[in-house]
Design a protein around this motif. Sequence first.
Motif, PDB file in Angstrom:
ATOM      1  N   GLY A 145      37.030 -31.018 -11.367  1.00  0.00           N
ATOM      2  CA  GLY A 145      36.669 -30.358  -9.734  1.00  0.00           C
ATOM      3  C   GLY A 145      36.157 -29.164 -10.593  1.00  0.00           C
ATOM      4  N   ILE A 146      37.214 -27.942  -9.710  1.00  0.00           N
ATOM      5  CA  ILE A 146      37.358 -26.373  -9.861  1.00  0.00           C
ATOM      6  C   ILE A 146      37.694 -26.197 -11.287  1.00  0.00           C
ATOM      7  N   SER A 155      40.824 -28.142 -10.796  1.00  0.00           N
ATOM      8  CA  SER A 155      41.482 -28.648  -9.185  1.00  0.00           C
ATOM      9  C   SER A 155      40.822 -29.312  -8.558  1.00  0.00           C
ATOM     10  N   SER A 156      41.445 -29.908  -7.523  1.00  0.00           N
ATOM     11  CA  SER A 156      40.109 -30.689  -6.346  1.00  0.00           C
ATOM     12  C   SER A 156      41.033 -31.208  -5.416  1.00  0.00           C
ATOM     13  N   ASP A 157      40.053 -31.436  -3.996  1.00  0.00           N
ATOM     14  CA  ASP A 157      41.085 -32.436  -3.196  1.00  0.00           C
ATOM     15  C   ASP A 157      40.269 -34.239  -4.328  1.00  0.00           C
ATOM     16  N   THR A 158      39.588 -34.066  -4.867  1.00  0.00           N
ATOM     17  CA  THR A 158      38.829 -35.577  -5.440  1.00  0.00           C
ATOM     18  C   THR A 158      40.132 -35.574  -6.479  1.00  0.00           C
TER      19      THR A 158
END
Length: 241
Positions: A145-146, A155-158
């Motif tokens: 993610g980011i 980190s990410s929603d995915t």
Amino acid sequence: MARTSGRAARIKALQKLCASGAIIHISEAARQLGTSEITIRRDLSKRDKGVVCLGGYLMLAQDNGEYYSLSRAEGTNTQAKIEVARKAAELITPDDTIFIDCGSTLPHLVSRIPQNANVTVVTPALNIAEAVARMEGINLLLLAGIYHPSSGSFSSDTALKMLKEINITKGFFSAAGVHEKEGVTCFHFHEVAVKRAAMARSQQRFLVADASKWGKLRPATFAQLDEFDLWIGKPEEVAAQ
């Protein structure tokens, strides 16, 4: 000679109270200084004197997440980190799906994972992923993610959605601080959601943090001590209680 202002004198006293990494509640600091909590909060509002207030607790600014450096952390308490990582590795068995958290302690766990034992490593940490990718017979699942250079992690929603579909047998979690009242803490708020999601999906949860983390309070709380099946690295005086 100019007289020392009341604020300057109080700041100097607070620095002394927080010396050597000590953490003190603002109410206790106010009592010792013979002043009010409001006055202390006002004194610290400019954040220019090396003391900060987080969650009602006072600490030196260099203990705040704003100053955290993963590369610097990798060079501190190395032997203690190696020892707790070695103990953690003894818990890994063939066919495990393990979560390995970010930070400077758990990279020492990677080289001790049994190779060619069909172990799957789930991690949000770049340094963990790079080490696992070079090993034989270990499956890697990177929660991307980011990228956050400050923690060396993603980190990410995915990533959170991915975690909902993974059955983790054992989760190994790092911490920057362990406080008996405020719980298990880390420097960065972007770590919290991933840690919490991984804990929810782990059948067993292990806190891997050497004794130097005890009594430290960092900005972001992600768990309480009783949420872990085992704390690897617990100080002897705490373990005896």
